[in-house]
Design a protein around this motif. Structure first.
Motif, PDB file in Angstrom:
ATOM      1  N   PHE A 183     -10.637   2.524   3.186  1.00 33.97           N
ATOM      2  CA  PHE A 183      -9.932   2.619   1.911  1.00 33.97           C
ATOM      3  C   PHE A 183     -10.291   1.417   1.040  1.00 33.97           C
ATOM      4  N   ALA A 184     -10.762   1.702  -0.166  1.00 31.86           N
ATOM      5  CA  ALA A 184     -11.052   0.650  -1.133  1.00 31.86           C
ATOM      6  C   ALA A 184      -9.784   0.367  -1.933  1.00 31.86           C
ATOM      7  N   ASN A 238       2.968   1.707   4.383  1.00 29.28           N
ATOM      8  CA  ASN A 238       3.479   0.970   3.215  1.00 29.28           C
ATOM      9  C   ASN A 238       3.308  -0.535   3.407  1.00 29.28           C
ATOM     10  N   ALA A 239       2.159  -0.910   3.918  1.00 26.12           N
ATOM     11  CA  ALA A 239       1.918  -2.300   4.301  1.00 26.12           C
ATOM     12  C   ALA A 239       1.888  -3.212   3.087  1.00 26.12           C
ATOM     13  N   PHE A 259       0.856  -1.179   0.000  1.00 27.75           N
ATOM     14  CA  PHE A 259       0.000   0.000   0.000  1.00 27.75           C
ATOM     15  C   PHE A 259       0.899   1.238   0.000  1.00 27.75           C
ATOM     16  N   HIS A 260       0.763   2.105  -1.009  1.00 24.22           N
ATOM     17  CA  HIS A 260       1.583   3.314  -1.063  1.00 24.22           C
ATOM     18  C   HIS A 260       0.759   4.584  -0.935  1.00 24.22           C
ATOM     19  N   ALA A 261      -0.544   4.463  -0.719  1.00 25.28           N
ATOM     20  CA  ALA A 261      -1.377   5.651  -0.576  1.00 25.28           C
ATOM     21  C   ALA A 261      -0.986   6.415   0.682  1.00 25.28           C
ATOM     22  N   PRO A 262      -0.729   7.730   0.595  1.00 28.95           N
ATOM     23  CA  PRO A 262      -0.275   8.509   1.759  1.00 28.95           C
ATOM     24  C   PRO A 262      -1.223   8.454   2.948  1.00 28.95           C
ATOM     25  N   LEU A 263      -2.530   8.312   2.688  1.00 29.56           N
ATOM     26  CA  LEU A 263      -3.487   8.309   3.788  1.00 29.56           C
ATOM     27  C   LEU A 263      -3.497   6.991   4.565  1.00 29.56           C
ATOM     28  N   ALA A 279      -2.940  -3.869  -5.109  1.00 24.36           N
ATOM     29  CA  ALA A 279      -2.816  -3.159  -3.827  1.00 24.36           C
ATOM     30  C   ALA A 279      -2.901  -1.650  -3.989  1.00 24.36           C
ATOM     31  N   ALA A 280      -3.342  -1.175  -5.162  1.00 23.45           N
ATOM     32  CA  ALA A 280      -3.479   0.260  -5.394  1.00 23.45           C
ATOM     33  C   ALA A 280      -4.768   0.779  -4.762  1.00 23.45           C
ATOM     34  N   LEU A 281      -4.714   2.027  -4.290  1.00 24.29           N
ATOM     35  CA  LEU A 281      -5.893   2.677  -3.731  1.00 24.29           C
ATOM     36  C   LEU A 281      -6.874   3.013  -4.842  1.00 24.29           C
ATOM     37  N   ILE A 282      -8.125   2.600  -4.665  1.00 22.86           N
ATOM     38  CA  ILE A 282      -9.187   2.930  -5.613  1.00 22.86           C
ATOM     39  C   ILE A 282      -9.906   4.195  -5.175  1.00 22.86           C
ATOM     40  N   SER A 283     -10.312   4.237  -3.902  1.00 21.34           N
ATOM     41  CA  SER A 283     -11.033   5.403  -3.398  1.00 21.34           C
ATOM     42  C   SER A 283     -10.973   5.435  -1.880  1.00 21.34           C
TER      43      SER A 283
END
Length: 290
Positions: free
Chosen positions: A71-72, A280-281, A36-40, A78-82
């Motif tokens: 987080f979807a 960054n799980a 997971f690389h989404a900052p949130l 493993a990319a953030l959708i929404s």
């Protein structure tokens, strides 16, 4: 009133892991999907598969970085959708997440049941469209009591939902199983979730806060419970989850030597996912091989 039952003693001396039989599933060791690389997503904890959107997983942040966001996630990349804001809600210590029925649709269930002493469970309808950030309105909250469990031991890191909309919490200190039935969501005061059932699995060495997460397959035929050292698997007994968890489980693979924050089945109950807790799980999949 609950029937009188013989409770299963959970001391490891009396616990017997079931030997694998021909009908038991076998799974691969962990296969990394991606991080997971989404900052949130700063402290990933909990994992659940959408019932409306194939290939979508939900996760959330733990109490180190509390937000009232779900987080979807794309289960293949493993990319953030929404990012989905749950309203109204608070995140004192969200511990686990599940997806299951609520009336004629499906809902996301969130356990705000961690070390802060909060005993709340949220339920909000899954969105019909997942590919944009949005607020999930009209979240319902239920606050529970737990007869027979000491007031300082009410925490639960595990929430699961069966095909009938029954919600199960597993106490992480004394291993009691709590039940929130669908009719309880109409109550306007705290509900008592006590049952006479204990989770049948061994008390692991130097662990006082197991289990860490869990999930029931969408058809109710399989249960996974994640602990610090293992993942335990139970066959569902005719959809009776409480009865199923009295049986002896088998151990299925998990990433060794790391703190995992969540486990869930895929939509079909064939493969399962795990996520390592933190920023960054890494997201892993275990594929069924029989």
């Amino acid at each position: 009133m609950w029937p009188c039952l013989l409770l299963v003693i959970t001391d490891s001396v009396l616990f017997t892991q079931s030997a694998h039989t021909r009908n038991d599933p076998h799974f691969t060791t962990e296969q990394l999907i991606h991080h997971f690389h989404a900052p949130l997503i700063t402290d990933a904890s909990g994992l659940a598969a959408s019932r409306k959107h194939r290939g979508v997983l939900y996760t959330h942040n733990d109490s180190e970085h509390p937000t009232n966001y779900v987080f979807a996630i794309n289960a293949s990349t493993a990319a953030l959708i929404s990012t989905l804001m749950v309203y109204p809600s608070s995140n004192f210590d969200w511990e686990d997440i599940a997806v299951g029925p609520c009336g004629s649709t499906s809902c996301i269930y969130i356990a705000d049941t961690g070390t802060t002493g909060t005993t709340d469970v949220y339920r909000v309808e899954e969105p019909d469209f997942i590919y944009s950030d949005q607020t999930l309105q009209n979240a319902k909250k239920i606050t529970y009591t737990w007869t027979g469990v000491p007031s300082n031991h009410l925490t639960s890191r595990t929430i699961m939902v069966d095909p009938h909309g029954n919600v199960y919490l597993v106490n992480d200190k004394v291993r009691n199983i709590g039940l929130i039935s669908p009719d309880m969501w109409t109550k306007h005061q705290p509900v008592d979730i006590a049952t006479p059932y204990l989770l049948n699995f061994p008390r692991e060495v130097n662990r006082t806060t197991d289990p860490e997460s869990g999930d029931i397959s969408s058809d109710g035929s399989q249960v996974l419970i994640l602990t610090h050292n293992h993942i335990y698997y139970w066959h569902g007994r005719h959809g009776n989850i409480l009865s199923s968890l009295q049986g002896d489980p088998i151990i299925v693979p998990r990433l060794p030597g790391h703190h995992l924050g969540g486990v869930c089945w895929d939509l079909d109950g064939r493969n399962y996912y795990t996520v390592k807790e933190g920023k960054n799980a890494p997201l892993y999949i275990h594929r069924r091989i029989n």
